[in-house]
Design an enzyme around this catalytic site. Structure first.
Site, PDB file in Angstrom:
ATOM      1  N   ARG A  60      41.215  12.103 112.530  1.00 37.39           N
ATOM      2  CA  ARG A  60      39.817  12.522 112.743  1.00 37.39           C
ATOM      3  C   ARG A  60      39.096  12.568 111.410  1.00 37.39           C
ATOM      4  O   ARG A  60      39.708  12.355 110.363  1.00 37.39           O
ATOM      5  CB  ARG A  60      39.804  13.912 113.361  1.00 37.39           C
TER       6      ARG A  60
ATOM      7  N   GLU B  11      62.531  21.005 107.289  1.00 37.77           N
ATOM      8  CA  GLU B  11      62.177  20.218 106.102  1.00 37.77           C
ATOM      9  C   GLU B  11      62.614  20.971 104.868  1.00 37.77           C
ATOM     10  O   GLU B  11      62.613  22.208 104.860  1.00 37.77           O
ATOM     11  CB  GLU B  11      60.639  20.065 106.028  1.00 37.77           C
TER      12      GLU B  11
ATOM     13  N   HIS C 259      48.361  28.549 103.935  1.00 33.41           N
ATOM     14  CA  HIS C 259      48.562  27.101 104.142  1.00 33.41           C
ATOM     15  C   HIS C 259      47.290  26.388 104.595  1.00 33.41           C
ATOM     16  O   HIS C 259      47.339  25.297 105.155  1.00 33.41           O
ATOM     17  CB  HIS C 259      49.674  26.808 105.158  1.00 33.41           C
TER      18      HIS C 259
ATOM     19  N   LYS D 292      54.134  15.822 114.762  1.00 32.94           N
ATOM     20  CA  LYS D 292      54.678  15.557 113.424  1.00 32.94           C
ATOM     21  C   LYS D 292      55.982  14.760 113.524  1.00 32.94           C
ATOM     22  O   LYS D 292      56.276  13.920 112.675  1.00 32.94           O
ATOM     23  CB  LYS D 292      54.904  16.866 112.681  1.00 32.94           C
TER      24      LYS D 292
HETATM   25  P1  ADP Z   1      49.356  21.750 109.243  1.00 32.13           P
HETATM   26  O1  ADP Z   1      49.403  20.615 110.202  1.00 32.13           O
HETATM   27  O2  ADP Z   1      49.549  23.075 109.898  1.00 32.13           O
HETATM   28  O3  ADP Z   1      48.165  21.717 108.332  1.00 32.13           O
HETATM   29  P2  ADP Z   1      50.999  20.549 107.179  1.00 32.13           P
HETATM   30  O4  ADP Z   1      52.290  19.908 107.469  1.00 32.13           O
HETATM   31  O5  ADP Z   1      49.825  19.653 106.949  1.00 32.13           O
HETATM   32  O6  ADP Z   1      50.650  21.599 108.323  1.00 32.13           O
HETATM   33  O7  ADP Z   1      51.158  21.488 105.916  1.00 32.13           O
HETATM   34  C1  ADP Z   1      50.154  22.418 105.512  1.00 32.13           C
HETATM   35  C2  ADP Z   1      50.531  23.018 104.175  1.00 32.13           C
HETATM   36  O8  ADP Z   1      51.796  23.683 104.260  1.00 32.13           O
HETATM   37  C3  ADP Z   1      50.724  22.012 103.049  1.00 32.13           C
HETATM   38  O9  ADP Z   1      49.521  21.659 102.423  1.00 32.13           O
HETATM   39  C4  ADP Z   1      51.635  22.784 102.113  1.00 32.13           C
HETATM   40  O10 ADP Z   1      50.913  23.739 101.381  1.00 32.13           O
HETATM   41  C5  ADP Z   1      52.548  23.519 103.082  1.00 32.13           C
HETATM   42  N1  ADP Z   1      53.776  22.720 103.364  1.00 32.13           N
HETATM   43  C6  ADP Z   1      53.996  21.901 104.409  1.00 32.13           C
HETATM   44  N2  ADP Z   1      55.233  21.332 104.338  1.00 32.13           N
HETATM   45  C7  ADP Z   1      55.801  21.808 103.218  1.00 32.13           C
HETATM   46  C8  ADP Z   1      57.079  21.613 102.589  1.00 32.13           C
HETATM   47  N3  ADP Z   1      58.012  20.824 103.120  1.00 32.13           N
HETATM   48  N4  ADP Z   1      57.315  22.264 101.423  1.00 32.13           N
HETATM   49  C9  ADP Z   1      56.389  23.081 100.879  1.00 32.13           C
HETATM   50  N5  ADP Z   1      55.190  23.318 101.422  1.00 32.13           N
HETATM   51  C10 ADP Z   1      54.888  22.705 102.589  1.00 32.13           C
END
Ligand code: ADP
Length: 517
Positions: A318, A226, A261, A142
């Site tokens: 992917r 974040e 999540h 990330k």
């Molecule tokens: P992963 O790679 O584990 O799927 P992501 O970064 O794609 O993680 O985030 C997955 C989920 O987590 C998002 O869809 C959202 O619901 C929550 N999320 C991620 N970052 C944030 C953020 N900065 N603020 C609020 N929710 C977040």
């Protein structure tokens, strides 16, 4: 005499491309699918449609699985645990070489985002059906992804774009962006490796926990901070990029209905995007793909806040679980596009050729108990009858009588509907859920029904906290009780009407009855 381009087609623009395509076409004759379950089967269906042979791999737990029976050839990998079977890249490549395979499709999960595996496959002379290992490496972290897209004006969630190790800089950043905030593992995935910090007093402890968790779960202790977007919607954009610099997007998927999540319901188009926002997010996604010289299918994930600001989250390199909703609204077979790109063909359509046709919704049907904190519900599918009909698609990898193994993701199927608009797709979904008969274990079907009947979902006003805000097992039980009562009232009404008709028929004069018969 000077020959014209017509005389000598090899000199015509793009001729080198055709020769390359022809050459590559010849060498993509057998594809090994390094996966299992619904996605292995779904990929093999496209492989067969394209006239290519398929090879399945399987573990001890999957000996009689539909993906094994469907494939033209199948090889046994080893014991059920993934590390000894579906994650054993060396073994998979060795089998592929032995069987004369010229392409490997990794599906999602398992080895799909493993750049070393992609590299080793390429070194063995096998076409990895996915992006270049370099792009996978950048987007697999990330932090590296943020670094890569930074220079392209892609909006990002406020926070750090570098690993944070000490508490002092963490506190300084936190003071700038404010609480609550999120500590994230750079190598995290699948909704894991995230910690919400509500106040400064908790920061140090949570940082330590996040770092050691990231180390043990992902082998990389790097974490970053974040801003926690308080009411976000998860909107992602599907992209397709060929090897000649053509990149298009296939619109968005809304994936805000999540538990832990992780996505459970997805739809396209999203109810919240305006055409302008769709265009802006699409352009940003294309830019993200360009930033890492991306090729193949990919997904650029964004969060959208309640002011409709969007922020780049990450790119998944992917095929995504929820890709069917995009296929339903665009009419494109994403696996076919992926294979064509991998064998060197340019995209045969442009952005302007793409449009949204109707609406599509997907429910992930998990072997989980929604009345018990979505805990996995492992067992045997004693009854398994799936819905069918116009606008209904079921991507599954099981049949009646099969057990859901404890070793893998407990997803049984993806139930997808397509309608002329959202209401139509929703109506089809509700009917399909009614018709889906699964017994022997608990599933997320009743949860799906709860979502699709909920006023917040129906109105389109929801965010990633849908479950937290609107769902409790008690509410589901209450809803189920109401539905059961309603069903018995309807049944009683039918019965009474039927009785009335019988009585009428029995009491009419005999000559009239005779005339009817
Ligand atoms: P992963 O790679 O584990 O799927 P992501 O970064 O794609 O993680 O985030 C997955 C989920 O987590 C998002 O869809 C959202 O619901 C929550 N999320 C991620 N970052 C944030 C953020 N900065 N603020 C609020 N929710 C977040």
């Amino acid at each position: 005499m000077v020959s014209s381009k017509e005389d000598n087609p090899d000199k015509a623009p793009g001729a080198h491309l055709k020769i390359k395509i022809f050459y590559n076409n010849l060498i993509m004759q057998k594809i090994l699918v390094a996966n299992r379950g619904e996605i292995a089967l779904r990929i093999m269906r496209t492989i067969r449609k394209m006239g290519i042979k398929s090879v399945a791999v399987f573990s001890e737990a999957d000996r009689n699985a539909p993906h094994v029976l469907f494939a033209d050839e199948a090889v046994f990998l080893g014991p059920a645990p993934s590390a000894l079977s579906y994650l054993d890249g060396e073994k998979i490549i060795a089998f592929a070489k032995k069987l004369g395979v010229d392409g490997i499709h990794p599906g999602y999960g398992f080895l799909s985002e493993n750049a070393d595996f992609a590299q080793k496959a390429a070194e063995a002379g096998i076409n990895f059906i996915g992006p270049d290992p370099a792009a996978m490496r950048v987007m697999g972290s990330k932090l590296a992804a943020k670094e890569c897209v930074k220079q392209f004006n892609i909006p990002m969630v406020p926070g750090t774009d570098q690993a944070i190790e000490d508490i002092a800089p963490a506190k300084a950043i936190a003071a700038k962006i404010g609480y609550p905030l999120l500590i994230k593992a750079s190598a995290g995935g699948g909704g894991k490796g995230m910690r919400v910090v509500e106040k400064e007093a908790d920061l140090e402890e949570q940082m330590q926990r996040a770092t050691s968790e990231a180390k043990s779960s992902f082998g990389d202790g790097a974490v970053f901070i974040e801003k926690y977007i308080s009411s976000p919607r998860h909107i992602e954009i599907q992209v397709l990029a060929d090897k000649y610099g053509n990149v298009v997007h296939l619109f968005e998927r809304e994936c805000s209905i999540q538990r832990r999540h992780q996505k459970v319901v997805e739809e396209s188009p999203s109810t919240i995007l305006t055409p302008e926002l769709r265009k802006a997010m699409g352009a940003a996604a294309v830019m993200v793909a360009r930033s890492c010289n991306y090729t193949s299918t990919g997904t650029v994930e964004f969060l959208l806040d309640d002011q409709l600001n969007f922020y780049f989250l990450e790119m998944n390199t992917r095929l995504q679980v929820e890709h069917p909703v995009t296929e339903m609204i665009t009419g494109k077979d994403l696996v076919e596009e992926q294979i064509k790109i991998a064998r060197g063909e340019p995209l045969d359509f442009t952005q302007d050729d793409l449009s949204i046709n109707g609406h599509s919704i997907e429910l992930r049907v998990y072997a989980e108990d929604p009345l018990n904190n979505f805990l996995p519900s492992i067992g045997t599918l004693t009854t398994y009858i799936k819905p069918a009909g116009e606008g209904v698609r079921v991507d599954d990898g099981y049949e009646e009588g099969m057990a859901i193994p404890i070793y893998y993701d407990p997803m049984i199927a993806k139930l997808v509907t397509h309608g002329k608009d959202r209401l139509d797709a929703l109506q089809k979904m509700k009917t399909a859920i009614e018709e889906y008969n699964i017994e022997g274990l608990f599933t997320t079907l009743p949860f799906g029904k709860f979502v699709f009947e909920h006023a917040a979902f129906l109105s389109g006003k929801f965010d990633t906290h849908f479950i937290q805000d609107h769902y409790t097992p008690e509410k589901l039980k209450e809803k189920q009780k109401q539905n059961a009562e309603l069903a018995s009232i309807i049944a009683l009404k039918y019965w009474l009407n039927a009785q009335k008709e019988i009585m009428i028929v029995e009491t009419v004069p005999s000559n009239w009855k005779n005339r009817r018969s």
